[in-house]
Scaffold this active site. Structure first.
Site, PDB file in Angstrom:
ATOM      1  CG  ASP A 113       8.523 -44.545 -29.203  1.00 38.97           C
ATOM      2  OD1 ASP A 113       7.920 -44.961 -28.240  1.00 38.97           O
ATOM      3  OD2 ASP A 113       8.154 -43.226 -29.416  1.00 38.97           O
ATOM      4  CG  ASP A 170       2.454 -42.984 -28.593  1.00 38.93           C
ATOM      5  OD1 ASP A 170       1.212 -43.314 -28.972  1.00 38.93           O
ATOM      6  OD2 ASP A 170       2.694 -43.221 -27.199  1.00 38.93           O
ATOM      7  CB  ILE A 190       0.839 -31.431 -21.148  1.00 31.04           C
ATOM      8  CG1 ILE A 190       0.492 -30.064 -21.768  1.00 31.04           C
ATOM      9  CG2 ILE A 190       1.351 -32.243 -21.953  1.00 31.04           C
ATOM     10  CD1 ILE A 190      -0.488 -29.964 -22.892  1.00 31.04           C
ATOM     11  CB  VAL A 208      -3.839 -34.879 -21.286  1.00 32.48           C
ATOM     12  CG1 VAL A 208      -4.437 -35.297 -22.264  1.00 32.48           C
ATOM     13  CG2 VAL A 208      -4.307 -33.561 -20.834  1.00 32.48           C
ATOM     14  CG  HIS A 209       0.161 -37.935 -22.298  1.00 25.52           C
ATOM     15  ND1 HIS A 209       0.352 -38.749 -23.373  1.00 25.52           N
ATOM     16  CD2 HIS A 209       0.291 -36.664 -22.356  1.00 25.52           C
ATOM     17  CE1 HIS A 209       0.639 -37.548 -24.292  1.00 25.52           C
ATOM     18  NE2 HIS A 209       0.724 -36.564 -23.670  1.00 25.52           N
TER      19      HIS A 209
END
Length: 473
Positions: A27, A29, A179, A182-183
């Site tokens: 992955d 992040d 939230i 925000v991404h």
């Protein structure tokens, strides 16, 4: 004290030899890239402002700031009751860790609310930790969820303190959407790209791990939910402009966990300018970037099946669960909190406290046969001391919720899932640097409860030191 735990070690749930691993997957992040403490503050502030500006929440909630010491990963949130809590592997709530807003809920109220401290299976979160299909609990599993839990608690606190009537389900959804935005709206990505040195930590460690695997001829691939330009800029900072030469396959915006289950979505090639091409994909080529797709097509095009593949990720559900249960890949969990918890466990105070806690527990089990009033008074004093020491131990890790891995006496629900879905786990990828590429990880044989004698069944010589220590204390 002579046998301290190594915070940089790799721990094994299942025996696994790296000599069998030909292909390493990652992955992005919190696996290949680690972020500084500034990122969670950024996410919290941006989501809080979205609540105010787009969801019309009171401007007064802007006074709340992100507290990195409030929440821990793995907590459950009761969407309908608006309470945050820690649950153990047996679905029992750890009393003293239930929070409504920023205030702890008294044990008596928790017991009344749930008719005890057990959460029935049908109320627990679903397989991926979500509150869906009648499940009232949401489990927060990834590291990005820490600012979300804190924001939920802060807004709950504001409504409660100001006696504002509100629907908890709406609040949960609004915070979740903020939230997410925000991404998806690129707020977080743009901020990191604009000041990459502020947000990305330890690039040299990731670079060293990838170089080591490449030098030993290992194939590598990347599957991430993050967008192409964001990943490219981060990897250029970590590895260099030729970073794609290290990876045999790069997949962005994969939409895990759907990537592992949805067989319908084809891959799309992304060109150097980030434009999606419409070509049909017959082969996943080295040096190219692909978007979306699905694991079944991935397996068909690469042939990378079974236990020769080891995939690393920080999200136990989205990254690891399907891979180990459905496809037989080996899995490695990245748990950054592990390093700080082990350092606490290595302190002299913690070791002494746990030693005495174990002693008290043994004494309580052994001495409970004495029913006279004087003995019962001593037992009650020991129980009180044991409770106080447990609370002190919890506070060593996190004042509100304690350890990520344990409740007072049981593994947490988080650890139960970690043990099921991860063959190995570690604080960061850099832990691999301490091991040879042919190293075999052997899980320790942990005694089962029936493999250890009860305190009352142990020979007197084994009990004597505990009694002497109790008497001296």
């Amino acid at each position: 004290m002579s046998n301290l735990l190594n915070p940089d070690a790799i721990f094994s749930n299942n025996e696994m030899s790296l000599s069998d691993i030909e292909i390493y997957g990652f992955d992005y992040d919190y696996t290949l890239v680690f972020y500084s403490k500034h990122l969670h503050t950024l996410i919290f502030n941006a989501a809080r402002d979205l609540l105010i500006n787009e969801h019309r929440y009171p401007a007064e909630i802007r006074k709340f700031e992100y507290d990195p010491n409030f929440a821990i990963r793995g907590l459950h949130y009761d969407v309908q009751r608006a309470v945050l809590m820690k649950i153990d592997a047996f679905h029992y709530i750890q009393l003293g860790t239930v929070y409504r807003g920023l205030s702890v809920v008294p044990d008596e109220e928790v017991i009344e609310m749930y008719e005890g401290s057990h959460v029935p299976l049908e109320q627990m979160s679903d397989f991926y930790g979500k509150s869906s299909h009648g499940n009232t609990m949401k489990q927060f599993m990834d590291i990005f969820s820490l600012p979300e839990m804190t924001l939920l608690s802060c807004v709950n606190e504001y409504f409660l303190k100001n006696n504002i009537d509100y629907e908890p389900v709406h609040l949960y959804k609004d915070v979740k959407d903020s939230i997410r935005d925000v991404h998806t709206k690129g707020i977080m990505y743009r901020a990191i790209e604009a000041d990459i040195e502020k947000y990305i930590c330890y690039p040299e460690q990731t670079r060293a791990v990838l170089a080591k695997l490449a030098d030993h001829g290992k194939k590598m691939f990347l599957i991430t939910n993050s967008p192409s330009s964001f990943v490219d800029k981060g990897m250029r900072y970590i590895v260099g402009k030729d970073w794609r030469d290290l990876f045999d396959v790069v997949i962005v915006q994969a939409e895990k966990p759907n990537f592992f289950n949805d067989k319908r979505r084809p891959f799309r090639k992304v060109n150097e300018k980030g434009v999606l091409l419409w070509d049909k994909i017959y082969k996943l080529q080295k040096g190219q970037i692909y978007k979306q797709g699905n694991l079944y097509e991935f397996l068909k095009l690469t042939g990378w099946r079974g236990s020769k593949v080891l995939y690393f990720g920080d999200h136990i559900y989205s990254d690891l669960a399907d891979l180990t249960l459905k496809h037989g890949w080996r899995t490695g969990a990245i748990i950054p909190e592990l390093r700080s918890e082990l350092r606490i466990m290595n302190t002299e105070q913690y070791i002494q406290t746990m030693t005495w806690l174990q002693t008290l527990t043994g004494l309580l089990e052994q001495m409970q046969v004495h029913r006279d009033a004087e003995s019962q008074l001593v037992l009650q004093e020991w129980k009180k001391e044991r409770k106080e020491m447990r609370e002190m131990t919890k506070g060593s890790f996190n004042t509100q919720f304690g350890s990520l891995f344990r409740t007072d006496q049981n593994p947490t629900y988080f650890l139960r899932r970690l043990s099921r879905f991860a063959d190995i786990y570690m604080a960061s990828l850099s832990c691999l640097l301490s091991y040879d590429v042919s190293h075999t990880f052997y899980p320790r044989r942990t005694p089962l409860q029936h493999e250890l004698p009860a305190w009352s069944d142990r020979p007197p010589a084994a009990r004597l030191p505990l009694l002497q220590e109790a008497q001296a204390k």
